[in-house]
Design an enzyme around this catalytic site. Structure first.
Site, PDB file in Angstrom:
ATOM      1  N   CYS A   1      30.354  37.468  35.102  1.00  0.00           N
ATOM      2  CA  CYS A   1      30.391  36.082  34.628  1.00  0.00           C
ATOM      3  C   CYS A   1      30.301  36.031  33.101  1.00  0.00           C
ATOM      4  O   CYS A   1      29.381  36.583  32.511  1.00  0.00           O
ATOM      5  CB  CYS A   1      29.249  35.283  35.252  1.00  0.00           C
ATOM      6  SG  CYS A   1      29.228  33.593  34.651  1.00  0.00           S
TER       7      CYS A   1
ATOM      8  N   ASP B   1      45.172  38.220  37.709  1.00  0.00           N
ATOM      9  CA  ASP B   1      46.592  37.897  37.482  1.00  0.00           C
ATOM     10  C   ASP B   1      47.513  38.195  38.652  1.00  0.00           C
ATOM     11  O   ASP B   1      48.727  38.282  38.455  1.00  0.00           O
ATOM     12  CB  ASP B   1      47.129  38.597  36.225  1.00  0.00           C
ATOM     13  CG  ASP B   1      46.407  38.147  34.962  1.00  0.00           C
ATOM     14  OD1 ASP B   1      45.679  37.138  35.027  1.00  0.00           O
ATOM     15  OD2 ASP B   1      46.576  38.797  33.925  1.00  0.00           O
TER      16      ASP B   1
ATOM     17  N   ASN C   1      41.476  43.011  40.730  1.00  0.00           N
ATOM     18  CA  ASN C   1      41.508  41.555  40.545  1.00  0.00           C
ATOM     19  C   ASN C   1      41.975  41.200  39.127  1.00  0.00           C
ATOM     20  O   ASN C   1      41.609  41.851  38.168  1.00  0.00           O
ATOM     21  CB  ASN C   1      40.094  40.996  40.812  1.00  0.00           C
ATOM     22  CG  ASN C   1      39.941  39.548  40.407  1.00  0.00           C
ATOM     23  OD1 ASN C   1      39.111  39.231  39.565  1.00  0.00           O
ATOM     24  ND2 ASN C   1      40.724  38.665  40.993  1.00  0.00           N
TER      25      ASN C   1
ATOM     26  N   ARG D   1      42.696  32.280  40.938  1.00  0.00           N
ATOM     27  CA  ARG D   1      43.372  31.051  40.517  1.00  0.00           C
ATOM     28  C   ARG D   1      44.714  30.789  41.178  1.00  0.00           C
ATOM     29  O   ARG D   1      45.107  29.627  41.312  1.00  0.00           O
ATOM     30  CB  ARG D   1      43.510  31.057  38.980  1.00  0.00           C
ATOM     31  CG  ARG D   1      42.159  30.947  38.280  1.00  0.00           C
ATOM     32  CD  ARG D   1      42.255  31.374  36.843  1.00  0.00           C
ATOM     33  NE  ARG D   1      42.660  32.771  36.748  1.00  0.00           N
ATOM     34  CZ  ARG D   1      43.079  33.364  35.643  1.00  0.00           C
ATOM     35  NH1 ARG D   1      43.133  32.675  34.527  1.00  0.00           N
ATOM     36  NH2 ARG D   1      43.422  34.635  35.636  1.00  0.00           N
TER      37      ARG D   1
END
Ligand SMILES: Cc1cc2nc3c(=O)[nH]c(=O)nc-3n(C[C@H](O)[C@H](O)[C@H](O)COP(=O)(O)O)c2cc1C
Length: 348
Positions: free
Chosen positions: A103, A205, A203, A228
């Site tokens: 994060c 793109d 992970n 996303r």
């Protein structure tokens, strides 16, 4: 279909849903699992929040059967709190516990948690050990490739997490400083995969079947996780599953998109502990993503940000479909006056 074993779970080697705070809640995860996401992880949960009995933290721990296999993700930087929090997670029966070490949000990083742990590998290892000792499920780690361009330590950090007892690693191919900009570095993900024996989930793109195939080919990871690209598009998992089986993929029609959008809102209302008026406000962002890339998407998106009831969403969906069928009315007027969109909440 080829399968892979991640932290004791055998799943098809297609794609998992990445954790996303403020986005991938129960409703979102259920939809993605239905469309083919092979596993999912909760939004990040504060270890301290759980220990201090914060209501918000406890709500994030809920797991429905439809979501399994599902992990619960903790963030924190104090081994004692993480250990206690891991014990508190056990009644929710997570299939595994994931520790957030990626994060980039300032509020989290300034406490030494999230991606800050990549600067303190010894402490990160203590965190893993503490959780491993206090729970009876596998413990995994989600990390980035480093803190900034000058400190790319993914390979040594990954080895350290493996030695500390991590059962699998998810590597987001960006540094903390990059936040979500620039391009994810898949080469470093490949280096991590080569350096450890435990499964690595790649992970960053991956946006569809083509980029998913490319990530497997370039990195050799055990599994791919998608964040996303699933916004308003849970079908991305179906697309990837079809490609893996050599089946043709038919993208959803506008009708299907609208039906799923409405169902998504109904699920948000069903699972939210908030009053419907507030839950709908929070559903606006999710709703607005469903027509991205379609005709009149911008007008639809604006209209979504003024929704205040489920009925209004139904009307909006009907008007949108009708307008597009007959060749595009001034859709800016759909659903009443269009207000400027509220920016999606930030946060990892
Ligand atoms: C809105 C948002 C919230 C996120 N929340 C979390 C989180 O709670 N825990 C976590 O490990 N990563 C979180 N992430 C990072 C994603 O899991 C993922 O690593 C990142 O988006 C890159 O993958 P993508 O290119 O497929 O989106 C978040 C990302 C976004 C965009």
């Amino acid at each position: 279909m080829q399968t892979v074993n991640i932290a004791g779970m055998t799943v098809p080697q297609t794609a998992a849903l990445a954790p996303m705070a403020g986005v991938a809640d129960t409703a979102y995860r259920q939809l993605c699992r239905e469309m083919g996401a092979v596993m999912c992880v909760s939004e990040m949960i504060s270890a301290k929040g759980l220990c201090y009995q914060s209501k918000g933290s406890a709500e994030l721990c809920r797991i429905t059967e439809q979501e399994r296999p599902m992990g619960l993700q903790l963030f924190g930087s104090e081994p004692e709190f993480l250990a206690r929090a891991a014990e508190l997670l056990m009644p929710y029966k997570p299939d595994w516990i994931d520790l957030n070490m990626g994060c980039p949000v300032h509020k989290v990083v300034q406490t030494g948690a999230g991606s800050a742990l990549m600067r303190t590998p010894e402490l990160a290892a203590e965190c893993v050990q503490a959780v491993v000792q206090h729970c009876d499920v596998p413990v995994t780690v989600k990390m980035r490739i480093g803190f900034d361009a000058e400190h790319i330590n993914a390979v040594s950090f990954a080895k350290c997490m493996e030695s500390a007892g991590a059962a699998a690693l998810t590597v987001h191919g960006r540094t903390k400083s990059m936040l979500y900009s620039g391009k994810a570095d898949w080469e470093i993900i490949r280096q991590v995969r080569e350096a450890v024996q435990i499964p690595v989930i790649g992970n960053g793109d991956v946006s569809g079947a083509e980029s998913c195939r490319a990530m497997y080919a370039q990195t050799g990871v055990a599994l791919v996780a998608i964040g996303r690209a699933s916004y308003g598009n849970p079908w991305v998992f179906r697309e990837i599953a079809c490609a893996a089986e050599g089946l043709p993929y038919t993208p959803p029609t506008p009708q299907e998109r609208m039906e799923t959008m409405l169902r998504h809102i109904r699920m948000i209302l069903e699972y939210s502990d908030k009053p419907p008026a507030l839950a709908i406000r929070e559903a606006r962002k999710q709703t607005s993503w469903y027509m991205a890339g379609s005709r009149n998407a911008a007008a639809f998106r604006s209209a979504c940000f003024s929704l205040s009831s489920y009925e209004e969403a139904e009307t909006l969906a009907g008007e949108y479909l009708k307008a597009n069928e007959i060749g595009g009315l001034p859709v800016a007027e759909i659903g009443g006056a269009a207000r400027p969109p509220i920016p999606p909440s930030a946060g990892e």
